[in-house]
Design a protein around this motif. Sequence first.
Motif, PDB file in Angstrom:
ATOM      1  N   GLY A 233     -16.711 103.580  15.285  1.00 36.12           N
ATOM      2  CA  GLY A 233     -15.393 103.036  16.308  1.00 36.12           C
ATOM      3  C   GLY A 233     -15.635 102.733  17.506  1.00 36.12           C
ATOM      4  O   GLY A 233     -14.566 102.840  18.163  1.00 36.12           O
ATOM      5  N   LYS A 234     -16.742 102.262  17.674  1.00 39.24           N
ATOM      6  CA  LYS A 234     -16.819 101.473  19.889  1.00 39.24           C
ATOM      7  C   LYS A 234     -16.319  99.963  19.106  1.00 39.24           C
ATOM      8  O   LYS A 234     -16.410  99.534  18.939  1.00 39.24           O
ATOM      9  N   VAL A 235     -15.453 100.505  20.546  1.00 40.25           N
ATOM     10  CA  VAL A 235     -14.990  99.365  20.971  1.00 40.25           C
ATOM     11  C   VAL A 235     -16.113  98.077  21.611  1.00 40.25           C
ATOM     12  O   VAL A 235     -16.737  99.150  22.129  1.00 40.25           O
ATOM     13  N   MET A 236     -15.890  96.746  21.619  1.00 38.25           N
ATOM     14  CA  MET A 236     -16.740  96.298  22.162  1.00 38.25           C
ATOM     15  C   MET A 236     -16.368  95.410  23.810  1.00 38.25           C
ATOM     16  O   MET A 236     -15.086  94.384  23.344  1.00 38.25           O
ATOM     17  N   GLY A 237     -17.607  95.289  24.746  1.00 36.26           N
ATOM     18  CA  GLY A 237     -17.309  95.146  25.777  1.00 36.26           C
ATOM     19  C   GLY A 237     -17.679  93.516  26.226  1.00 36.26           C
ATOM     20  O   GLY A 237     -19.248  94.225  25.392  1.00 36.26           O
ATOM     21  N   LEU A 238     -17.648  92.216  26.006  1.00 32.49           N
ATOM     22  CA  LEU A 238     -18.241  91.668  25.944  1.00 32.49           C
ATOM     23  C   LEU A 238     -19.136  91.867  27.571  1.00 32.49           C
ATOM     24  O   LEU A 238     -19.394  91.550  29.110  1.00 32.49           O
ATOM     25  N   ALA A 239     -20.750  91.285  26.772  1.00 29.44           N
ATOM     26  CA  ALA A 239     -21.310  91.296  27.839  1.00 29.44           C
ATOM     27  C   ALA A 239     -21.323  90.545  29.353  1.00 29.44           C
ATOM     28  O   ALA A 239     -21.893  90.640  30.435  1.00 29.44           O
ATOM     29  N   ASP A 240     -20.474  89.109  29.165  1.00 29.90           N
ATOM     30  CA  ASP A 240     -20.525  88.500  30.593  1.00 29.90           C
ATOM     31  C   ASP A 240     -19.582  87.989  31.382  1.00 29.90           C
ATOM     32  O   ASP A 240     -18.708  87.875  31.952  1.00 29.90           O
ATOM     33  N   GLY A 241     -19.267  89.785  31.320  1.00 27.27           N
ATOM     34  CA  GLY A 241     -17.886  90.176  32.419  1.00 27.27           C
ATOM     35  C   GLY A 241     -16.599  89.360  31.953  1.00 27.27           C
ATOM     36  O   GLY A 241     -15.891  89.528  32.343  1.00 27.27           O
ATOM     37  N   LYS A 242     -16.174  89.636  30.133  1.00 25.75           N
ATOM     38  CA  LYS A 242     -15.063  89.374  29.795  1.00 25.75           C
ATOM     39  C   LYS A 242     -14.641  90.325  28.855  1.00 25.75           C
ATOM     40  O   LYS A 242     -16.050  91.231  28.309  1.00 25.75           O
TER      41      LYS A 242
ATOM     42  N   SER B 254     -12.029  91.051  25.396  1.00 27.11           N
ATOM     43  CA  SER B 254     -11.439  89.924  24.368  1.00 27.11           C
ATOM     44  C   SER B 254     -10.752  91.192  23.632  1.00 27.11           C
ATOM     45  O   SER B 254     -11.161  92.205  23.805  1.00 27.11           O
ATOM     46  N   ILE B 255      -8.996  90.368  24.001  1.00 31.29           N
ATOM     47  CA  ILE B 255      -8.130  91.633  23.311  1.00 31.29           C
ATOM     48  C   ILE B 255      -7.728  90.524  22.159  1.00 31.29           C
ATOM     49  O   ILE B 255      -7.026  90.519  22.109  1.00 31.29           O
ATOM     50  N   PRO B 256      -7.645  90.735  20.454  1.00 29.63           N
ATOM     51  CA  PRO B 256      -7.897  90.748  19.228  1.00 29.63           C
ATOM     52  C   PRO B 256      -6.180  90.833  19.431  1.00 29.63           C
ATOM     53  O   PRO B 256      -5.222  91.679  19.919  1.00 29.63           O
ATOM     54  N   GLU B 257      -5.421  90.023  18.698  1.00 27.46           N
ATOM     55  CA  GLU B 257      -3.974  89.915  17.805  1.00 27.46           C
ATOM     56  C   GLU B 257      -3.803  90.954  17.212  1.00 27.46           C
ATOM     57  O   GLU B 257      -4.408  91.635  16.236  1.00 27.46           O
ATOM     58  N   GLY B 258      -2.443  91.980  17.719  1.00 32.59           N
ATOM     59  CA  GLY B 258      -2.642  92.843  16.802  1.00 32.59           C
ATOM     60  C   GLY B 258      -2.494  94.392  17.799  1.00 32.59           C
ATOM     61  O   GLY B 258      -2.080  95.314  17.211  1.00 32.59           O
ATOM     62  N   TYR B 259      -3.902  94.137  18.029  1.00 33.56           N
ATOM     63  CA  TYR B 259      -4.063  94.980  18.610  1.00 33.56           C
ATOM     64  C   TYR B 259      -2.639  96.007  19.324  1.00 33.56           C
ATOM     65  O   TYR B 259      -1.214  95.359  20.271  1.00 33.56           O
ATOM     66  N   GLN B 260      -2.713  97.330  19.790  1.00 35.14           N
ATOM     67  CA  GLN B 260      -1.180  98.643  19.844  1.00 35.14           C
ATOM     68  C   GLN B 260      -1.683  98.555  21.346  1.00 35.14           C
ATOM     69  O   GLN B 260      -3.334  98.640  21.497  1.00 35.14           O
ATOM     70  N   LEU B 261      -1.306  99.317  22.032  1.00 31.59           N
ATOM     71  CA  LEU B 261      -1.520  99.801  23.731  1.00 31.59           C
ATOM     72  C   LEU B 261      -2.762 100.526  23.933  1.00 31.59           C
ATOM     73  O   LEU B 261      -3.725 101.224  24.306  1.00 31.59           O
ATOM     74  N   THR B 262      -2.969 101.761  22.638  1.00 30.06           N
ATOM     75  CA  THR B 262      -3.986 102.693  23.040  1.00 30.06           C
ATOM     76  C   THR B 262      -5.310 102.206  22.446  1.00 30.06           C
ATOM     77  O   THR B 262      -5.896 102.665  22.724  1.00 30.06           O
ATOM     78  N   GLN B 263      -5.185 101.076  21.389  1.00 32.11           N
ATOM     79  CA  GLN B 263      -6.398 100.259  21.613  1.00 32.11           C
ATOM     80  C   GLN B 263      -7.121  99.435  22.520  1.00 32.11           C
ATOM     81  O   GLN B 263      -8.162  99.350  23.105  1.00 32.11           O
ATOM     82  N   ILE B 264      -5.886  98.798  23.071  1.00 35.04           N
ATOM     83  CA  ILE B 264      -5.992  97.911  24.686  1.00 35.04           C
ATOM     84  C   ILE B 264      -6.744  98.939  25.117  1.00 35.04           C
ATOM     85  O   ILE B 264      -7.689  98.672  26.481  1.00 35.04           O
ATOM     86  N   ALA B 265      -6.310 100.217  25.674  1.00 35.48           N
ATOM     87  CA  ALA B 265      -6.226 101.027  26.721  1.00 35.48           C
ATOM     88  C   ALA B 265      -8.006 100.977  26.717  1.00 35.48           C
ATOM     89  O   ALA B 265      -8.680 101.644  27.560  1.00 35.48           O
ATOM     90  N   GLU B 266      -8.700 101.372  25.231  1.00 37.38           N
ATOM     91  CA  GLU B 266      -9.939 101.951  24.843  1.00 37.38           C
ATOM     92  C   GLU B 266     -10.853 100.482  25.183  1.00 37.38           C
ATOM     93  O   GLU B 266     -11.838 101.275  26.460  1.00 37.38           O
ATOM     94  N   VAL B 267     -10.289  99.012  25.208  1.00 33.53           N
ATOM     95  CA  VAL B 267     -11.194  97.813  25.795  1.00 33.53           C
ATOM     96  C   VAL B 267     -10.694  97.745  27.315  1.00 33.53           C
ATOM     97  O   VAL B 267     -12.451  97.820  27.927  1.00 33.53           O
ATOM     98  N   ILE B 268     -10.290  98.251  27.724  1.00 34.23           N
ATOM     99  CA  ILE B 268      -9.984  98.424  29.038  1.00 34.23           C
ATOM    100  C   ILE B 268     -10.714  99.884  29.485  1.00 34.23           C
ATOM    101  O   ILE B 268     -11.807  99.367  30.645  1.00 34.23           O
ATOM    102  N   ALA B 269     -10.358 100.563  29.638  1.00 30.67           N
ATOM    103  CA  ALA B 269     -11.509 101.696  29.124  1.00 30.67           C
ATOM    104  C   ALA B 269     -12.682 101.078  29.529  1.00 30.67           C
ATOM    105  O   ALA B 269     -13.945 101.315  30.586  1.00 30.67           O
ATOM    106  N   ALA B 270     -13.300 100.991  28.236  1.00 32.82           N
ATOM    107  CA  ALA B 270     -14.998 100.589  28.124  1.00 32.82           C
ATOM    108  C   ALA B 270     -15.563  99.035  29.293  1.00 32.82           C
ATOM    109  O   ALA B 270     -16.807  99.235  29.698  1.00 32.82           O
ATOM    110  N   ALA B 271     -13.987  98.441  30.088  1.00 34.15           N
ATOM    111  CA  ALA B 271     -14.360  97.325  30.831  1.00 34.15           C
ATOM    112  C   ALA B 271     -15.011  97.690  31.807  1.00 34.15           C
ATOM    113  O   ALA B 271     -14.962  97.446  32.976  1.00 34.15           O
ATOM    114  N   THR B 272     -14.054  98.444  32.151  1.00 32.01           N
ATOM    115  CA  THR B 272     -14.143  99.108  34.085  1.00 32.01           C
ATOM    116  C   THR B 272     -14.547 100.527  34.178  1.00 32.01           C
ATOM    117  O   THR B 272     -14.320 101.494  34.945  1.00 32.01           O
ATOM    118  N   ASP B 273     -15.093 101.000  32.882  1.00 26.24           N
ATOM    119  CA  ASP B 273     -15.607 102.524  33.350  1.00 26.24           C
ATOM    120  C   ASP B 273     -14.830 103.746  33.566  1.00 26.24           C
ATOM    121  O   ASP B 273     -14.483 104.181  33.836  1.00 26.24           O
TER     122      ASP B 273
END
Length: 367
Positions: free
Chosen positions: A121-130, A132-151
């Motif tokens: 269940g690990k979300v993916m942070g893209l290696a090139d400094g980007k 990706s937020i998929p369609e249909g994502y909920q705020l809790t999932q988006i928070a995980e993506v942002i967290a992974a990208a911003t430590d």
Amino acid sequence: MSNKLYPPAGRKKRRLKRAVLFVLVFFLLIMAGGAAGAYYVWQSAVKPADEISEEKVAVSIPLGSSLSFISQKLEESGIVKNATLFKYYVKYIGEGNFQAGEYMLSPSMTPKEIIAALKEGKVMGLADGKVSIPEGYQLTQIAEVIAAATDHDPQDVLKSINDDAFVKKMIAAYPAVVTEAVLNENIRYPLEGYLYPATYEVPHGEQSVEELAEEMIAKTDEVVKSYTDQIKASGMKIHEFLTIASLVEEEATGKTDRKKIASVFFNRMKIDMPLQTDPTVLYAKGAHQDRVLYKDLEVNSPYNTYKVKGLTPGPIGNSGRDSMEAVLEPAQTDYLYFLASSAGDVYYSKTLDEHNALKRKYITNNQ
């Protein structure tokens, strides 16, 4: 007296033996062929789709996805050869409990490796400094993506986005789209559905959580404003527009005609019929599970469209242009029901009797 000649008894016995032997050999060949076929099918189920592939594919698994949906998604992405084989392989080895998330998978992965990744269940942070937020994502999932990208910790990210001062700042900055409707006391997360699904640049250590979230909200503002005239003509308020678009998005699969889904929702609201859409029940529960059970329909929440008529208090996830356009231009149908089969095909019906017949044919008999 007849002139018909009869073969000797011994010859008749030999012919009978040959016939019996032929039938026996025939059935043995069928059984052997079946065994060989089963072996071939099993080998196909445990092998990668493409052993030499070096391709990496981003695969989004939304919250509440069933095993059938996930299997179909993997086939459509080229990660597995056959959705049905993968589904039954997962059941055969007793796995499951896959996690929603954004995954980077490869056709060269074995089914066991794919299963392990989906359970992690690990979300993916893209290696090139980007990110990706998929369609249909909920705020809790988006928070995980942002967290992974911003430590950051996901809960800290969620807290920042839900902060009252930040929400009011967004209302002031984007008043045409982010209205005070997001402050409704029944809304779980004020900015749910307002963070647009796209790929964003994230310079490491140079962007705060609030800055990244605002960039996503600004993108929503830009996209929604492009439909201003159509939204006005529809008679919907923007918050309502984003809410029903999120319901369409959460019900959509790769084979779904979003415009037909939207027509079902509008047709139900016209006759004051509850929307009765399963993703709202899962959102109300705040849980990930393969399918909604009858007991789940009793959850006491303003988001449960089985108990409460009309729209949910707000969006239950983000939505992309396809779902937005489906809401603005729904198909003209008399459908009141739809269901998705285990293969991901969607069937529509006008009456409850037709719907139940389809359910028995495509759902009950395949469980």
